[in-house]
Design a protein around this motif. Structure first.
Motif, PDB file in Angstrom:
ATOM      1  N   PHE A 269       0.818  -1.218   0.000  1.00 31.64           N
ATOM      2  CA  PHE A 269       0.000   0.000   0.000  1.00 31.64           C
ATOM      3  C   PHE A 269       0.855   1.272   0.000  1.00 31.64           C
ATOM      4  O   PHE A 269       0.333   2.362  -0.189  1.00 31.64           O
ATOM      5  CB  PHE A 269      -0.901   0.048   1.231  1.00 31.64           C
ATOM      6  N   GLU A 270       2.159   1.107   0.287  1.00 33.05           N
ATOM      7  CA  GLU A 270       3.080   2.245   0.433  1.00 33.05           C
ATOM      8  C   GLU A 270       2.619   3.170   1.560  1.00 33.05           C
ATOM      9  O   GLU A 270       2.620   4.390   1.436  1.00 33.05           O
ATOM     10  CB  GLU A 270       3.222   3.004  -0.898  1.00 33.05           C
ATOM     11  N   LYS A 271       2.231   2.543   2.679  1.00 34.97           N
ATOM     12  CA  LYS A 271       1.764   3.269   3.850  1.00 34.97           C
ATOM     13  C   LYS A 271       2.754   3.099   4.991  1.00 34.97           C
ATOM     14  O   LYS A 271       3.036   1.977   5.416  1.00 34.97           O
ATOM     15  CB  LYS A 271       0.385   2.752   4.290  1.00 34.97           C
ATOM     16  N   ASP A 272       3.267   4.205   5.479  1.00 33.51           N
ATOM     17  CA  ASP A 272       4.231   4.183   6.586  1.00 33.51           C
ATOM     18  C   ASP A 272       3.457   4.265   7.898  1.00 33.51           C
ATOM     19  O   ASP A 272       3.328   5.330   8.504  1.00 33.51           O
ATOM     20  CB  ASP A 272       5.210   5.353   6.442  1.00 33.51           C
ATOM     21  N   ILE A 273       2.916   3.130   8.306  1.00 28.73           N
ATOM     22  CA  ILE A 273       2.110   3.052   9.525  1.00 28.73           C
ATOM     23  C   ILE A 273       2.767   2.049  10.464  1.00 28.73           C
ATOM     24  O   ILE A 273       3.194   0.973  10.042  1.00 28.73           O
ATOM     25  CB  ILE A 273       0.669   2.618   9.203  1.00 28.73           C
ATOM     26  N   ARG A 274       2.849   2.406  11.717  1.00 29.00           N
ATOM     27  CA  ARG A 274       3.534   1.556  12.695  1.00 29.00           C
ATOM     28  C   ARG A 274       2.795   0.234  12.882  1.00 29.00           C
ATOM     29  O   ARG A 274       1.577   0.197  13.016  1.00 29.00           O
ATOM     30  CB  ARG A 274       3.606   2.302  14.031  1.00 29.00           C
ATOM     31  N   ILE A 275       3.555  -0.839  12.880  1.00 27.92           N
ATOM     32  CA  ILE A 275       3.048  -2.189  13.112  1.00 27.92           C
ATOM     33  C   ILE A 275       3.689  -2.716  14.390  1.00 27.92           C
ATOM     34  O   ILE A 275       4.913  -2.668  14.544  1.00 27.92           O
ATOM     35  CB  ILE A 275       3.420  -3.143  11.958  1.00 27.92           C
ATOM     36  N   VAL A 276       2.882  -3.201  15.320  1.00 26.08           N
ATOM     37  CA  VAL A 276       3.399  -3.835  16.531  1.00 26.08           C
ATOM     38  C   VAL A 276       2.634  -5.136  16.744  1.00 26.08           C
ATOM     39  O   VAL A 276       1.396  -5.147  16.760  1.00 26.08           O
ATOM     40  CB  VAL A 276       3.265  -2.927  17.772  1.00 26.08           C
ATOM     41  N   ALA A 277       3.360  -6.233  16.884  1.00 23.32           N
ATOM     42  CA  ALA A 277       2.734  -7.546  16.999  1.00 23.32           C
ATOM     43  C   ALA A 277       1.943  -7.667  18.294  1.00 23.32           C
ATOM     44  O   ALA A 277       2.370  -7.204  19.359  1.00 23.32           O
ATOM     45  CB  ALA A 277       3.792  -8.640  16.942  1.00 23.32           C
ATOM     46  N   GLY A 278       0.784  -8.320  18.174  1.00 22.72           N
ATOM     47  CA  GLY A 278      -0.081  -8.541  19.323  1.00 22.72           C
ATOM     48  C   GLY A 278       0.057  -9.945  19.891  1.00 22.72           C
ATOM     49  O   GLY A 278       1.065 -10.631  19.696  1.00 22.72           O
ATOM     50  N   SER A 279      -0.991 -10.375  20.560  1.00 26.24           N
ATOM     51  CA  SER A 279      -0.975 -11.628  21.320  1.00 26.24           C
ATOM     52  C   SER A 279      -0.815 -12.847  20.417  1.00 26.24           C
ATOM     53  O   SER A 279      -1.330 -12.889  19.302  1.00 26.24           O
ATOM     54  CB  SER A 279      -2.263 -11.768  22.124  1.00 26.24           C
ATOM     55  N   GLN A 280      -0.125 -13.853  20.958  1.00 22.47           N
ATOM     56  CA  GLN A 280       0.073 -15.108  20.243  1.00 22.47           C
ATOM     57  C   GLN A 280      -1.045 -16.105  20.496  1.00 22.47           C
ATOM     58  O   GLN A 280      -1.178 -17.085  19.774  1.00 22.47           O
ATOM     59  CB  GLN A 280       1.395 -15.751  20.670  1.00 22.47           C
ATOM     60  N   GLN A 281      -1.848 -15.857  21.536  1.00 20.57           N
ATOM     61  CA  GLN A 281      -2.869 -16.826  21.926  1.00 20.57           C
ATOM     62  C   GLN A 281      -3.938 -16.133  22.764  1.00 20.57           C
ATOM     63  O   GLN A 281      -3.736 -15.007  23.217  1.00 20.57           O
ATOM     64  CB  GLN A 281      -2.238 -17.961  22.738  1.00 20.57           C
ATOM     65  N   PRO A 282      -5.079 -16.798  22.963  1.00 21.25           N
ATOM     66  CA  PRO A 282      -6.137 -16.227  23.799  1.00 21.25           C
ATOM     67  C   PRO A 282      -5.690 -16.086  25.263  1.00 21.25           C
ATOM     68  O   PRO A 282      -4.641 -16.599  25.662  1.00 21.25           O
ATOM     69  CB  PRO A 282      -7.267 -17.236  23.674  1.00 21.25           C
ATOM     70  N   LEU A 283      -6.517 -15.410  26.066  1.00 24.02           N
ATOM     71  CA  LEU A 283      -6.171 -15.191  27.467  1.00 24.02           C
ATOM     72  C   LEU A 283      -5.977 -16.499  28.213  1.00 24.02           C
ATOM     73  O   LEU A 283      -4.999 -16.656  28.949  1.00 24.02           O
ATOM     74  CB  LEU A 283      -7.274 -14.359  28.150  1.00 24.02           C
ATOM     75  N   ILE A 284      -6.912 -17.445  28.059  1.00 20.08           N
ATOM     76  CA  ILE A 284      -6.809 -18.682  28.850  1.00 20.08           C
ATOM     77  C   ILE A 284      -7.078 -19.953  28.041  1.00 20.08           C
ATOM     78  O   ILE A 284      -6.850 -21.048  28.546  1.00 20.08           O
ATOM     79  CB  ILE A 284      -7.761 -18.653  30.066  1.00 20.08           C
ATOM     80  N   ARG A 285      -7.520 -19.826  26.808  1.00 20.00           N
ATOM     81  CA  ARG A 285      -7.925 -21.000  26.034  1.00 20.00           C
ATOM     82  C   ARG A 285      -6.876 -21.396  25.003  1.00 20.00           C
ATOM     83  O   ARG A 285      -5.930 -20.667  24.743  1.00 20.00           O
ATOM     84  CB  ARG A 285      -9.261 -20.727  25.324  1.00 20.00           C
ATOM     85  N   GLU A 286      -7.113 -22.545  24.392  1.00 21.63           N
ATOM     86  CA  GLU A 286      -6.306 -22.968  23.261  1.00 21.63           C
ATOM     87  C   GLU A 286      -6.722 -22.162  22.028  1.00 21.63           C
ATOM     88  O   GLU A 286      -7.894 -21.805  21.861  1.00 21.63           O
ATOM     89  CB  GLU A 286      -6.516 -24.464  22.981  1.00 21.63           C
ATOM     90  N   SER A 287      -5.773 -21.891  21.142  1.00 16.89           N
ATOM     91  CA  SER A 287      -6.075 -21.132  19.939  1.00 16.89           C
ATOM     92  C   SER A 287      -6.888 -21.959  18.951  1.00 16.89           C
ATOM     93  O   SER A 287      -6.744 -23.187  18.875  1.00 16.89           O
ATOM     94  CB  SER A 287      -4.781 -20.683  19.245  1.00 16.89           C
ATOM     95  N   ILE A 288      -7.739 -21.270  18.200  1.00 20.82           N
ATOM     96  CA  ILE A 288      -8.382 -21.852  17.037  1.00 20.82           C
ATOM     97  C   ILE A 288      -7.868 -21.078  15.819  1.00 20.82           C
ATOM     98  O   ILE A 288      -7.191 -20.061  15.966  1.00 20.82           O
ATOM     99  CB  ILE A 288      -9.921 -21.782  17.135  1.00 20.82           C
ATOM    100  N   GLU A 289      -8.140 -21.557  14.605  1.00 16.70           N
ATOM    101  CA  GLU A 289      -7.670 -20.839  13.421  1.00 16.70           C
ATOM    102  C   GLU A 289      -8.582 -21.139  12.241  1.00 16.70           C
ATOM    103  O   GLU A 289      -9.487 -21.967  12.332  1.00 16.70           O
ATOM    104  CB  GLU A 289      -6.210 -21.181  13.104  1.00 16.70           C
TER     105      GLU A 289
END
Length: 305
Positions: free
Chosen positions: A56-76
């Motif tokens: 997109f040629e957009k200079d917008i900050r990217i910061v990675a978020g959570s790898q998994q839910p608060l207490i559960r197993e991940s779904i995808e």
């Protein structure tokens, strides 16, 4: 004045569309994008965000978020979006890279606390990071304009019998957001199914510009609906709620999130008939004008140059 926006997302093909609609909008100031687990794992959602914003040629900050839910197993949902989340287009190497010096929640706090005007949080993936932000930085909540989310279901689900994927990905986080007292607006799954991108619309998008051609190629691999019978643009609805609220019918109501049920975790009880006798805590879109949505969608992507 442009509206300050932070986007929590899990690209995902419909997330990619939502990011384009938001970042090319002349009405929004997208200050931060926080990819987290969801449709695919966080490594893929971060890589996809980097590729998209580079393209997109957009200079917008990217910061990675959570790898998994608060207490559960991940779904995808790689069965819908492909193994990497954005298969179907050969993106150039990303030059817009994620900031790894802090967490997404810390970055959200930085942006919100330093902004001179209020900030809108957009949740188009699991609500884990928005919930953590609410929990860790209560002093910032007075500076939140609203939280706009795509998620929940007015009747049956698309992950569980009664649960929609984004909310089912982290029911506890979703409940925290709806219990926060913040102004919340919701685009549920059924409204996303009303706003289908039909084959003739996809052809229009293809001819718009390089962004449109890229999306046309991604659409050919997307399994949210079908290329032949119409694709569901779920996450784009959250951006449309901000930019084109007049095309929706919205109802103020109570939304409760089930967390205890073995078979119903993540179910959203959108109490349109006031069975629960509880105060309203959200405005929920119950319908969208599909023709006006399509016109807006094509026109907005047409400005993505």
């Amino acid at each position: 004045m442009k509206k300050n926006v932070i986007i929590s997302t899990d690209p995902g093909i419909d997330d990619a569309v939502a990011l384009a609609l938001a970042t090319f909008s002349r009405e929004l100031n997208v200050q931060l994008v926080c990819p987290l687990f969801g449709n695919v794992n966080v490594n893929n959602t971060v890589a996809n965000t980097e590729k998209l914003l580079t393209f997109f040629e957009k200079d917008i900050r990217i910061v990675a978020g959570s790898q998994q839910p608060l207490i559960r197993e991940s779904i995808e949902a790689s069965n819908i979006h492909g193994k990497t989340g954005m298969e179907g287009f050969d993106f150039p190497k990303a030059s817009q890279l994620a900031d790894t010096s802090l967490t997404a929640v810390e970055a959200m706090h930085q942006v919100v606390s330093q902004n001179k005007t209020n900030t809108t949080l957009v949740g188009i993936g699991p609500l884990t990071d928005i919930a953590l932000f609410i929990h860790l930085y209560p002093q910032d909540l007075s500076k939140i304009e609203e939280v706009v989310v795509m998620g929940g279901t007015l009747d049956r689900g698309n992950f569980g019998v009664l649960s929609e994927f984004n909310f089912a990905s982290d029911p506890e986080a979703t409940k925290m957001v709806f219990d926060s007292g913040l102004k919340i607006r919701v685009a549920p799954m059924q409204v996303g199914r009303q706003a289908k991108v039909m084959p003739e619309t996809s052809e229009k998008v293809k001819r718009l510009n390089k962004i449109g051609d890229m999306f046309y190629q991604l659409f050919s691999k997307y399994r949210g609906g079908s290329f032949a019978n119409g694709l569901n643009m779920y996450d784009a609805l959250a951006i449309a709620l901000i930019l084109k609220p007049e095309i929706f019918e919205e109802v103020s109501t109570r939304v409760e999130i089930e967390t205890a049920g073995n078979l119903t975790a993540g179910a959203s009880l959108i109490d349109l008939k006031n069975y629960l006798k509880l105060p309203d805590n959200a405005k929920v879109a119950v319908s969208v004008d599909s023709i006006q949505f399509e016109e807006w969608f094509v026109a907005a992507l047409g400005k993505a140059d």
